[in-house]
Design an enzyme around this catalytic site. Structure first.
Site, short mmCIF file in Angstrom:
data_model
loop_
_atom_site.label_atom_id
_atom_site.label_comp_id
_atom_site.label_asym_id
_atom_site.label_seq_id
_atom_site.Cartn_x
_atom_site.Cartn_y
_atom_site.Cartn_z
N HIS A 17 31.15 39.11 45.30
CA HIS A 17 31.60 38.31 44.15
C HIS A 17 31.37 39.09 42.84
CE1 HIS A 17 30.62 34.58 46.77
NE2 HIS A 17 31.92 34.70 46.73
N SER A 129 29.51 34.46 51.55
CA SER A 129 28.35 33.59 51.35
C SER A 129 27.85 33.05 52.69
CB SER A 129 28.71 32.42 50.43
OG SER A 129 29.07 32.90 49.17
P1 ADP Z 1 32.95 33.00 50.54
O1 ADP Z 1 32.07 31.86 51.01
O2 ADP Z 1 33.94 33.41 51.57
O3 ADP Z 1 32.20 34.13 49.96
P2 ADP Z 1 33.97 31.91 47.99
O4 ADP Z 1 34.76 30.65 47.90
O5 ADP Z 1 32.65 31.87 47.34
O6 ADP Z 1 33.90 32.31 49.50
O7 ADP Z 1 34.82 33.14 47.42
C1 ADP Z 1 35.38 33.13 46.13
C2 ADP Z 1 36.37 34.23 46.01
O8 ADP Z 1 35.70 35.48 46.17
C3 ADP Z 1 37.51 34.22 47.02
O9 ADP Z 1 38.68 34.66 46.35
C4 ADP Z 1 37.07 35.25 48.03
O10 ADP Z 1 38.15 35.84 48.69
C5 ADP Z 1 36.35 36.25 47.15
N1 ADP Z 1 35.34 37.03 47.86
C6 ADP Z 1 34.24 36.57 48.50
N2 ADP Z 1 33.53 37.59 49.03
C7 ADP Z 1 34.20 38.73 48.72
C8 ADP Z 1 34.00 40.11 49.01
N3 ADP Z 1 32.98 40.53 49.74
N4 ADP Z 1 34.91 41.00 48.53
C9 ADP Z 1 35.97 40.55 47.82
N5 ADP Z 1 36.24 39.27 47.52
C10 ADP Z 1 35.36 38.36 47.97
#
Ligand code: ADP
Length: 166
Positions: A17, A129
């Site tokens: 993130h 996450s």
């Molecule tokens: P997650 O639980 O899968 O981490 P989130 O809803 O918190 O999901 O993710 C928010 C955004 O960040 C989404 O657009 C997701 O694709 C992106 N994201 C999450 N982890 C990564 C990563 N490791 N690399 C790139 N983008 C990410």
């Protein structure tokens, strides 16, 4: 002025993130990291307030980044915030199908808001996450996976017995 919204659950924020937030802050004038308060996602590990605290800590040095939260339709929130861009991160093909459908639906609803996809940093392509939470449940070490401030915040919560790992 171009304002971008970066929406997500951030439960908790990870290195993946933070990487997207940093990159988004370089290509837009203002980035609003928007924590989605999603009533369909049962049992989040962290409250919205704690997720906001962690995001505030890790974005302290980024002057054009602010943290907010929202409920309901993302495009309506984007219009309310006068944002022109929605930023999404893409990790793998598995992210693509769902994001593709959402981006097209959002464009149908609000053509003036453009969805922009950023490829993951290859170092973090496996990271989510949920992976972090899984490791926490089993008492593993998350210090390579989350920013230092988040690691400290979570360690303190565990020490205080404020996170139930069961
Ligand atoms: P997650 O639980 O899968 O981490 P989130 O809803 O918190 O999901 O993710 C928010 C955004 O960040 C989404 O657009 C997701 O694709 C992106 N994201 C999450 N982890 C990564 C990563 N490791 N690399 C790139 N983008 C990410």
């Amino acid at each position: 002025m171009k304002t971008a919204i970066y929406p997500g659950s951030f439960d908790p924020p990870t290195m993946g993130h933070l990487d997207i937030i940093r990159r988004a802050s370089k290509v837009s004038d203002k980035v609003i990291v928007a924590i989605l308060n999603n009533p369909h996602k049962k049992n989040p590990m962290f409250s919205i307030e704690d997720r906001k605290k962690m995001l505030d800590l890790i974005t302290k040095g980024l002057e054009n980044v602010e943290i907010d939260h929202f409920e309901g339709l993302l495009v309506e929130y984007a219009v309310k915030k006068q944002a022109q861009i929605i930023i999404k991160g893409l990790r793998a093909i598995s992210d693509f199908e769902n994001e593709f459908q959402m981006a097209l639906t959002n464009r149908k609803l609000t053509p003036e808001v453009e969805t922009v996809f950023m490829m993951t940093n290859d170092k973090y392509s496996y990271l989510s996450s949920s992976v972090v939470k899984e490791i926490l449940y089993f008492g593993g070490c998350i210090d390579q996976l989350v920013p230092e401030e988040v690691n400290e915040f979570i360690s303190e919560k565990i020490k205080q017995g404020e996170i139930i790992l069961a």
